[in-house]
Design a protein around this motif. Structure first.
Motif, PDB file in Angstrom:
ATOM      1  N   ALA A  52       0.824  -1.204   0.000  1.00  0.00           N
ATOM      2  CA  ALA A  52       0.000   0.000   0.000  1.00  0.00           C
ATOM      3  C   ALA A  52       0.862   1.259   0.000  1.00  0.00           C
ATOM      4  N   SER A  53       0.259   2.356  -0.460  1.00  0.00           N
ATOM      5  CA  SER A  53       1.004   3.607  -0.553  1.00  0.00           C
ATOM      6  C   SER A  53       0.131   4.812  -0.208  1.00  0.00           C
ATOM      7  N   GLY A  54      -0.965   4.573   0.517  1.00  0.00           N
ATOM      8  CA  GLY A  54      -1.921   5.639   0.801  1.00  0.00           C
ATOM      9  C   GLY A  54      -1.366   6.805   1.614  1.00  0.00           C
ATOM     10  N   ASN A  55      -0.248   6.611   2.299  1.00  0.00           N
ATOM     11  CA  ASN A  55       0.360   7.722   3.041  1.00  0.00           C
ATOM     12  C   ASN A  55       1.584   8.299   2.337  1.00  0.00           C
ATOM     13  N   ALA A  56       1.853   7.834   1.131  1.00  0.00           N
ATOM     14  CA  ALA A  56       3.093   8.222   0.450  1.00  0.00           C
ATOM     15  C   ALA A  56       3.152   9.721   0.157  1.00  0.00           C
TER      16      ALA A  56
END
Lengths: 253, 116
Positions: A52-56
């Motif tokens: 996941a990368s939702g906070n990237a």
């Protein structure tokens, strides 16, 4: 004034989890991670959450606000249960990669009471909600699929903690698959590089990286790995791993 | 007991290595961590695994196991099968889970020992 072409020594920690990873502490917010890394004297980090990368984007912005370079990243779990760090030159490339991973995740919901919460934040640490899908699981992608996909997007694919018995390329698959163009491997944060090389002759000639693999703020410590390059950027990292023009990656004792 | 009998008794599909089925199965090993298999499998073992990656074939050659059984309905990747066919590695498959296969194989080998 420092010449732009001069090599400088930069500390890097390319494997840090945010609170989006269910196994990470809920205090692993973008600003808190960036502040702690700066406090430890780190010049460049990558936030790599499980599949996941939702906070990237928030981590990238939080880094900019504190003078810390944050490379877009993700820790993918392959169908063989191998963890691979995927690092990208831009948030757009990471977003394209996320679309591939989204299609390869099983249609299961996270069970926060068993695995932990999967929290999303903006770049001021304001909560944006929770990721509902189960992230702590294997995607349908093979090791080869991930290498090919990340390379196509001009990213770097680095096998994570290869000296660990599980969730690692060498623990799970025994040897480095022939034909895989591995740019570097990550070893555990306190591992002795010479001992790892002796134990795994397959790693001969490959650059090593250490990273904190931090799941709690207190695990973000002064980085052991230095990037000797012109600037704390993805492209300089790529060139350093290739040994271009005396750039290099060094692990301190 | 030779592999041909193991295949018949357990109802396994033969995916590659038909020519190697006369080999004796002398034991079994059950693991999905290839590093563990490299360290602990013995020559002549029937190795039961869910892994389908081409490295399975490399590790099977390296350890000289008698055969690999892909369990739980898993089917090795095309590259794995091509490599196995090329190297004469016996790849078998079953829809039964590893636990079931291991139990039945263990009983079969123990009965074979007693019959001697």
């Amino acid at each position: 004034m420092v010449m732009a072409t001069e090599l400088v020594s930069l500390t890097v920690d390319l494997h840090i989890h945010s609170a989006l990873s269910p196994c990470a502490d809920n205090e692993m917010t973008p600003r808190a991670i960036a502040a702690r890394a700066r406090q430890m004297g780190t010049d460049m980090i990558a936030v790599c959450d499980h599949n996941a990368s939702g906070n990237a984007a928030a981590c990238h912005a939080a880094g900019q606000a504190t003078g810390l370079a944050v490379i877009p990243g993700m820790e993918v779990q392959t169908r063989e249960e191998v963890h691979l760090l995927c690092l990208f030159p831009s948030l757009a490339a990471l977003a394209a990669w996320q679309a591939v991973v989204d299609r390869a995740l099983p249609p299961l919901d996270n069970q926060p009471q068993h695995f932990g919460r999967q929290l999303l934040f903006d770049d001021h640490d304001r909560p944006l909600g929770e990721e509902r899908r189960l992230l702590l699981t294997s995607t349908a992608l093979t090791v080869e699929d991930v290498f090919a996909g990340v390379t196509r997007l001009a990213g770097l694919c680095v096998p994570a903690h290869i000296d660990r018995p599980s969730y690692s390329l060498l623990g799970t698959l025994g040897l480095i698959p022939p034909g895989l163009a591995v740019p570097a491997v990550e070893i555990s944060r306190r591992a002795d590089p010479a001992a790892v090389r002796e134990r795994f002759p397959d790693t001969r000639g490959l650059p090593f990286l250490t990273a904190s693999d931090a799941h709690w703020l207190s695990q973000i410590a002064p980085a052991r790995t230095r990037l000797v390059a012109r600037a704390p950027t993805f492209d300089e990292l790529r060139q350093a791993l290739a040994g271009a023009d005396n750039r290099r990656v060094v692990i301190d004792d | 007991m030779n592999l041909r009998d193991v295949v018949a008794e357990l109802g396994l599909a033969v995916l590659t290595g038909e020519a190697g089925l006369d080999r004796e199965a002398t034991g079994g090993y059950c693991s999905d961590l290839l590093s563990d298999v490299m360290a602990h499998a013995r020559p002549g073992d029937v190795w039961i695994t869910l892994q389908t990656h081409p490295n399975v074939v490399a590790v099977a050659s390296l350890t000289n196991v008698a055969a690999v059984v892909a369990s739980g309905g898993q089917r090795p990747e095309a590259a794995s099968l091509a490599r196995a066919a090329n190297e004469g590695v016996v790849i078998l498959a079953s829809d039964q889970p590893s636990f079931e296969l291991a139990g039945r194989l263990h009983a079969l080998l123990a009965a074979g020992q007693q019959a001697r």
